[in-house]
Scaffold this active site. Structure first.
Site, short mmCIF file in Angstrom:
data_model
loop_
_atom_site.label_atom_id
_atom_site.label_comp_id
_atom_site.label_asym_id
_atom_site.label_seq_id
_atom_site.Cartn_x
_atom_site.Cartn_y
_atom_site.Cartn_z
N HIS A 1 0.80 -1.22 0.00
CA HIS A 1 0.00 0.00 0.00
C HIS A 1 0.84 1.28 0.00
O HIS A 1 0.57 2.20 0.78
CB HIS A 1 -0.92 0.03 1.23
CG HIS A 1 -1.87 -1.12 1.32
ND1 HIS A 1 -2.42 -1.56 2.52
CD2 HIS A 1 -2.38 -1.93 0.36
CE1 HIS A 1 -3.22 -2.58 2.28
NE2 HIS A 1 -3.20 -2.83 0.99
N PRO A 2 1.86 1.43 -0.85
CA PRO A 2 2.65 2.67 -0.82
C PRO A 2 1.79 3.87 -1.17
O PRO A 2 0.90 3.80 -2.02
CB PRO A 2 3.74 2.42 -1.87
CG PRO A 2 3.18 1.36 -2.78
CD PRO A 2 2.32 0.50 -1.90
#
Length: 540
Positions: free
Chosen positions: A476-477
């Site tokens: 989930h950057p």
């Protein structure tokens, strides 16, 4: 070759698919999507559990190897990102989470200093979430049944998932029938972005209905080299096709960047937009010194708890031999069975340090022994259960940097997972909580042994060592080109997702968020694309 379009969307992922489809359908403008990856049409991508077959070494994934993380003893790990039309929505585990209302109210507080603020509170974003998703069970003030993205309860629930939910209830946590409801807290079963055993990605939900629209063109395996600017405004995009030829396409209105939190800052920096000192190191002429580009990298860190089972429980062996044939036949004939499961059916949101506070930890229950490469060398794959604990509001921040001026080079990514002591404290508490869940019935009677962490020493010091050894991305950057108020020197975008300093560029993927939401990010990325389309068309 030179082409002219009204809008060029860089990246056909979750956000890019939505904004492009909305503009093509509702604005009458000509839209071009430039997607570096491949078509989303593949039977393994379509089936819910197909991701477990695709995540290692697949052309549909792009693997970013992080720089050595000194606070983790020099470890590095991979951050897989979708390399396919639909982006993460085409390759993820399909868990449907929006985050909690306070996430967006916090965004609104960060942005409200902007005189042109469009509003990012929960009341502003809820209409987008609600109209995008068609829920197969819920129809109330938060959900409706008719959106283009199909959201469904799990098609199959493994007995290990049920035992996990019951064990967590035994610790005093409430059963939660809707993690996107009035409260996140508790344990229960996730909803998923699929229906009848078929993935409902952004590509299927948004682009497929526009496939005959002459206003929308999609070019795959088109790797963007840079955005073309002239006199302080974007005029087009340079890209390289799969045969290595270079093309320039012109944008008469705007360039919309939606390449993800790791690639979007890279493209902007290659275009001369970013921190001047870093660009000069690589011989890139700086046309706009935006020091916030590539900063503020946020990701959800995850750490596993792995156990073996004392019986034939879980999904081990279900994708092999006669079981694979049986399960495939059941799916084909009746649309039921394990093939309809994404493999991550159950989960929880808890706060082990303050049960009455907002959840600090999200858990995913995976009814397999999910072995890290290091463990895979010494542990035999068998029946078992893996529970991953995730810090949902991490404090640690990382960076994305250019590796060189060569567009073919991957960026240098340093996520700094668990670097802040507050994140480590939360993670250790989460590990302790769910280790205790394994001691509760009915799960206790099914566990043979702990593979990791070592049950002989569960002290805080030992759990810290375990976390440092195994922490990795939850995929989930976010946050590397964040929105912010006027006067915020690190804010790359204004509240309408417009790039500061250069006209006619917007960013609408997860890199735009000021802070990460609590939970999975894919539906949030799609909301950003939907909201960006409204900004462009003057509907917000």
């Amino acid at each position: 070759m030179s082409d002219r379009f009204d809008y060029i969307v860089i990246g056909g992922g979750s956000a890019g698919s939505v904004v492009a489809a909305r503009l093509a359908a509702d604005s009458g403008a000509r839209i071009l999507i430039l997607e570096a990856g491949y078509s989303h049409r593949h039977p393994l991508l379509d089936m819910p559990p197909g991701i477990f077959k695709m995540i290692k070494g697949s052309k549909y994934m792009r693997y970013h190897k992080t720089s050595a993380q000194e606070h983790l003893g020099g470890r590095s790990h991979e951050i897989p990102q979708g390399n396919v039309l639909g982006g993460g929505s085409s390759v993820n585990a399909q868990v449907y989470i929006r985050g909690r209302p306070s996430d967006y109210d916090e965004w609104h507080k960060i942005l409200r200093g902007n005189n042109q603020s469009a509003g990012w509170a929960w009341k502003d974003v809820l209409p987008h979430f609600k109209r995008m998703a068609g829920n197969n069970r819920l129809n109330n003030e938060l959900h409706q049944p008719d959106g283009p993205m199909m959201v469904s309860d799990p098609g199959h629930i493994n007995e290990m998932s049920r035992w996990f939910v019951q064990a967590v209830q035994a610790l005093g946590e409430p059963y939660n029938h809707d993690f996107n409801g009035s409260s996140q807290r508790g344990c229960g079963f996730y909803q998923f972005m699929n229906r009848n055993g078929r993935r409902s990605s952004a590509a299927y939900a948004y682009l497929e209905p526009q496939k005959n629209n002459p206003n929308l063109e999609i070019r795959l395996q088109a790797e963007v080299q840079r955005i073309v600017t002239k006199n302080g405004r974007a005029t087009g995009v340079m890209y390289r096709d799969k045969s290595g030829r270079h093309h320039e396409v012109q944008a008469t209105q705007e360039v919309i960047v939606a390449a993800g939190a790791l690639i979007t800052p890279k493209i902007l920096m290659l275009s001369g937009i970013g921190p001047a000192d870093q660009l000069s190191q690589h011989g890139v002429e700086c046309i706009e010194n935006l020091t916030g580009i590539g900063e503020n990298l946020i990701d959800h860190p995850e750490v596993p708890i792995i156990t073996t089972a004392n019986g034939p429980y879980g999904y081990f062996g279900q994708g092999d031999g006669w079981r694979m044939l049986r399960n495939g036949l059941q799916f084909k004939l009746f649309g039921s069975g394990p093939v309809t499961s994404a493999g991550v059916e159950a989960g929880a949101f808890v706060n082990p340090l303050d049960p009455d506070g907002d959840p600090t930890i999200q858990a995913f229950c995976v009814p397999i022994v999910y072995l890290d490469r290091e463990l895979a060398k010494s542990v035999k794959d068998t029946h078992g259960l893996t529970v991953t604990t995730v810090v949902v509001k991490p404090v640690s921040r990382g960076t994305v940097r250019l590796r060189s001026a060569d567009p073919g080079e991957m960026p240098v990514v340093s996520p700094n997972l668990l670097k802040d002591p507050r994140d480590m404290q939360a993670m250790v508490a989460g590990q302790g909580f769910f280790i205790e869940a394994f001691q509760k019935s009915p799960l206790r009677e099914k566990v043979e042994r702990f593979v990791a962490p070592d049950p002989k020493d569960l002290s805080d010091e030992a759990l810290i060592a375990h976390c440092k050894r195994f922490v990795k991305t939850n995929y989930h950057p976010a946050g590397t080109c964040r929105m912010g108020a006027d006067g915020d020197d690190m804010a790359v975008l204004d509240s309408r997702m417009r790039l500061r300093g250069i006209e006619n560029i917007r960013v609408c993927d997860m890199s735009a968020v000021p802070d990460i939401n609590a939970g999975n990010t894919n539906s949030v990325a799609m909301m950003l694309g939907d909201r960006c389309a409204d900004f462009i068309m003057g509907k917000a």
